[in-house]
Every structure is written in structure tokens, then in C-alpha cells.
Scaffold this active site. Sequence first.
Site, mmCIF file in Angstrom:
data_model
loop_
_atom_site.group_PDB
_atom_site.id
_atom_site.type_symbol
_atom_site.label_atom_id
_atom_site.label_comp_id
_atom_site.label_asym_id
_atom_site.label_seq_id
_atom_site.Cartn_x
_atom_site.Cartn_y
_atom_site.Cartn_z
ATOM 1 N N GLU A 1 0.849 -1.152 0.036
ATOM 2 C CA GLU A 1 -0.041 -0.098 0.194
ATOM 3 C C GLU A 1 0.751 1.339 0.023
ATOM 4 O O GLU A 1 2.111 1.324 0.313
ATOM 5 C CB GLU A 1 -0.829 0.179 1.247
ATOM 6 C CG GLU A 1 -0.224 -0.287 2.470
ATOM 7 C CD GLU A 1 -1.306 -0.761 3.413
ATOM 8 O OE1 GLU A 1 -1.931 0.168 4.146
ATOM 9 O OE2 GLU A 1 -1.686 -1.965 3.584
ATOM 10 N N CYS B 1 3.634 8.228 0.809
ATOM 11 C CA CYS B 1 4.298 7.278 1.719
ATOM 12 C C CYS B 1 4.302 6.002 1.008
ATOM 13 O O CYS B 1 3.077 5.461 0.687
ATOM 14 C CB CYS B 1 3.572 7.328 3.042
ATOM 15 S SG CYS B 1 4.145 5.715 4.064
ATOM 16 N N CYS C 1 7.344 -7.327 6.250
ATOM 17 C CA CYS C 1 8.417 -6.708 7.003
ATOM 18 C C CYS C 1 8.949 -7.772 8.168
ATOM 19 O O CYS C 1 8.200 -8.601 8.437
ATOM 20 C CB CYS C 1 7.996 -5.556 7.727
ATOM 21 S SG CYS C 1 9.461 -4.549 8.442
ATOM 22 N N CYS D 1 3.593 -2.662 15.392
ATOM 23 C CA CYS D 1 3.281 -1.970 14.038
ATOM 24 C C CYS D 1 2.558 -3.309 13.433
ATOM 25 O O CYS D 1 2.847 -4.556 13.270
ATOM 26 C CB CYS D 1 4.776 -1.850 13.440
ATOM 27 S SG CYS D 1 4.762 -1.798 11.577
ATOM 28 N N GLY E 1 7.573 -2.192 5.189
ATOM 29 C CA GLY E 1 8.901 -2.755 4.851
ATOM 30 C C GLY E 1 10.025 -1.697 5.602
ATOM 31 O O GLY E 1 9.682 -0.705 6.086
ATOM 32 N N LEU F 1 13.293 5.801 16.472
ATOM 33 C CA LEU F 1 13.856 5.278 17.724
ATOM 34 C C LEU F 1 12.887 4.518 18.743
ATOM 35 O O LEU F 1 13.044 3.587 19.172
ATOM 36 C CB LEU F 1 14.532 6.833 18.222
ATOM 37 C CG LEU F 1 15.431 6.303 19.473
ATOM 38 C CD1 LEU F 1 16.608 5.257 19.407
ATOM 39 C CD2 LEU F 1 16.059 7.636 20.249
ATOM 40 N N ASN G 1 -1.329 5.182 15.700
ATOM 41 C CA ASN G 1 -2.600 4.738 15.147
ATOM 42 C C ASN G 1 -2.995 3.445 15.627
ATOM 43 O O ASN G 1 -2.402 2.505 15.411
ATOM 44 C CB ASN G 1 -2.246 4.673 13.594
ATOM 45 C CG ASN G 1 -3.266 5.290 12.878
ATOM 46 O OD1 ASN G 1 -4.206 5.345 12.865
ATOM 47 N ND2 ASN G 1 -2.691 5.801 11.777
ATOM 48 N N CYS H 1 0.326 1.955 8.813
ATOM 49 C CA CYS H 1 0.982 1.119 8.167
ATOM 50 C C CYS H 1 0.467 -0.271 8.071
ATOM 51 O O CYS H 1 0.694 -0.794 8.865
ATOM 52 C CB CYS H 1 2.611 1.032 8.641
ATOM 53 S SG CYS H 1 3.070 2.615 8.525
HETATM 54 N N1 SAH Z 1 10.948 0.250 8.723
HETATM 55 C C1 SAH Z 1 10.962 1.374 8.726
HETATM 56 C C2 SAH Z 1 9.683 2.465 8.013
HETATM 57 C C3 SAH Z 1 8.381 1.861 8.064
HETATM 58 S S1 SAH Z 1 7.255 2.458 9.320
HETATM 59 C C4 SAH Z 1 10.956 2.226 9.906
HETATM 60 O O1 SAH Z 1 10.947 1.499 10.855
HETATM 61 O O2 SAH Z 1 11.427 3.480 10.296
HETATM 62 C C5 SAH Z 1 7.130 4.194 9.298
HETATM 63 C C6 SAH Z 1 7.151 4.631 10.760
HETATM 64 O O3 SAH Z 1 5.683 4.333 11.509
HETATM 65 C C7 SAH Z 1 8.123 4.245 11.863
HETATM 66 O O4 SAH Z 1 8.456 4.938 12.816
HETATM 67 C C8 SAH Z 1 6.966 3.041 12.794
HETATM 68 O O5 SAH Z 1 7.644 2.823 13.879
HETATM 69 C C9 SAH Z 1 5.725 3.697 12.544
HETATM 70 N N2 SAH Z 1 4.567 2.982 12.904
HETATM 71 C C10 SAH Z 1 4.378 1.763 12.813
HETATM 72 N N3 SAH Z 1 3.106 1.357 13.150
HETATM 73 C C11 SAH Z 1 2.431 2.483 13.529
HETATM 74 C C12 SAH Z 1 1.284 2.911 14.049
HETATM 75 N N4 SAH Z 1 0.142 1.959 14.246
HETATM 76 N N5 SAH Z 1 1.132 4.055 14.275
HETATM 77 C C13 SAH Z 1 1.825 5.203 14.271
HETATM 78 N N6 SAH Z 1 3.154 4.801 13.793
HETATM 79 C C14 SAH Z 1 3.565 3.535 13.547
#
Ligand code: SAH
Length: 336
Positions: free
Chosen positions: A89, A102, A109, A116, A156, A212, A287, A328
Amino acid sequence: MNNLMNMSLENLENYFISIGEKKFKAIQIFEWLYIHKEKNIDNFSNIKKELREKLKKDFNLDFIKIKKKEEDELVKKYLFELKDNNYVEAVLMNHDYGLSVCVSSQVGCNMGCKFCESGRLKKVRNLETYEMVQEIILIEEDIKEKINSVVVMGIGEPFDNYDNVINFIKMINHNKGLSIGARHITISTCGLVPKIEEFSNLPLQVNLALSLHAPTDEIRNRIMPINKVYNISQVINAINNYISKTNRRVTIEYVMLNMVNDSKECAIKLASLLKGMNVYVNLIPYNETNNIDFKKSDKINEFKNILLSKGINATVRKEFGSNISAACGQLRSKEV
Ligand code: SAH
């Protein structure tokens, strides 16, 4: 067979040279693909017929498809169906500074971050360059407008698909490609240290964001398994090296999870961890997903104010599309 949109300009030039053609043909191909958005090699009218036939023997020009769309006023969410019936997506966001997409970089992943949605489905495969490029092309075609900025923050881990992602960045950035400014492109990583090091040597002004999400190894180990491979001090060290090599400011992403990482103590520890670094913290409202272990924090502003009072730049990410499964991986996990 290789998709023509996997080929960087340089690769195409080398291809033409290798078949005894002039290398400027590569630019003509780029113009057909990314400026005229032509999907049929037969219509490349300034390329002579024999050469078009040769191209069709050596490459395909398959396209991924938009399978489903969900939208509200500020955001459109696209589910794409790939040639092998996998799904990824992408999300289109309407910011005050322009349209931003995005994009996903993998099918699933393997990083396994506990909060996540993307990681609930393990990695099936890496996306090829053409699939990432087409996420953008198909969205531009759908909305009939140009995309101004791209974040690699969908499904990913981009640094787990490093070569294809860097090739993708170069292609969308190229002025004969999609011409998206390097400063308008951001790659987000969960912290793969060797790739952060490799990325710091790349001669491109692309932004880097680090997920982080915790100020101590004790907390980060619980929510991000990758921390057991590269711990906080190793990641921060790699980020410091990146900053001193590139002179670029790094974004620190911090998803605010109720009772997990949102206490005052966490804010104070985060501030001292980041003290003096050329970074800014982007606090992400969680989220909520089907996962009942994690809830959205209601202490985001308080947390932000502690960071600010300690001299750390911090902003709260604008919330998009929580009512259209914009977290995501949510759209894909509903489909699969
Ligand atoms: N793998 C990469 C990029 C993908 S996720 C990374 O880890 O940076 C993009 C961002 O969204 C990351 O910071 C991830 O931790 C965050 N994220 C994942 N699930 C989320 C959710 N349900 N609500 C808010 N942020 C989320």
C-alpha cells in the site's frame, strides 16, 4: 525478464553501449517513461522499429495495479496488486507544503516491531525498483497532479532492501525521471547500523529518519526486536557519524505508546540521549490497530514540552486517516 523501469539512466546507457547503440537513447527512454508516461514500448516513436523490438525482447514494461482506494478529505490510501498477486500500500497526504506519498518498500516486513501492523505479516519479498516507482506514477495518474515529496515509510524496512530503494531514489530524483527534489525525499529506518553507514557515503541530499521509539535499551528491546542486534548506543553512534559526514539534520521518530514510552522519565532520558545532536524529534500519535497491547498516549504535549524545555527540537506529527485504516499495513492485512 527485467522491467524497463528497474533500469537507472546509467544502466540504460550501459545497455545501449553494449548493443552498439548511442548512449543518449537512454535519455529518450527516460523521457518516454517518466515525462510522457508512455506505457507501450511500440509507441516510443523516435526509437526505430528494430530497436523497439530488441527492447521488447530484453525488457517488459509490466505495471502494478490499483486494487482498492480508501479516502477522506486529507488522505487517500491505495492498495496495489503486484504481478505475483501480492499486495502493498501507499498513502497520499495533502500537506500545506504539497502532496506527499508514503511508499512501501517490501511485501511484509521482518523487523517485528510489536506495535506495527506491517510486521504481522512476515516479509514475502523485496519490492523491485519499478514497483516502487509505479506506486508514485499510478498515484500521479489517478489524481492528475504531481507529487512533491516522498517518504519511504510504508510497509517494509527500506534498508533491508537497500539497493532497490537507492536505485528507486535516484530514479525519482533524476531530472529526466520524476524530478522529485532530494530534499523532499525521506527514508525511515528502524536502525540497521551498517546500512546507515553506507547511506552516509551516498552523494545525495536525501533525508534520513530513525525510528527510535524508546530512550533506553530496556524499553526498546521490548518493542523493537532489532534493538537486540543494534542497540541504542550503536544506532546513536551511527547517526552521529552520519551527521558529521553529511552535515544533515536527522529526524528522530518516536511513536507515543500509552504506559510504554510516554512517561516524564522517558522524556528526560530522551532529551539527555539526544543533547547536542543535530536532530529533531517527531512525536507520532499512535494509530491504534487490532493489537490490544498498545494504546495511544494522551501525554504527547506534555512530553513535547519537556523535550523543548531541555533544548530539543520537537514537533507532533499531524494525524492522518485514522478512520480509513491508514496505519502502516492495515489495508493490506485486511485484504490478505
Ligand atoms: N521500517 C521503517 C519504515 C516503516 S514504518 C522504520 O521502521 O522506520 C514508518 C514509521 O511508522 C515507523 O516509525 C514506525 O515505527 C511507525 N509506525 C508503525 N506502526 C504505527 C502505528 N500503528 N501508528 C503510528 N506509527 C506507526
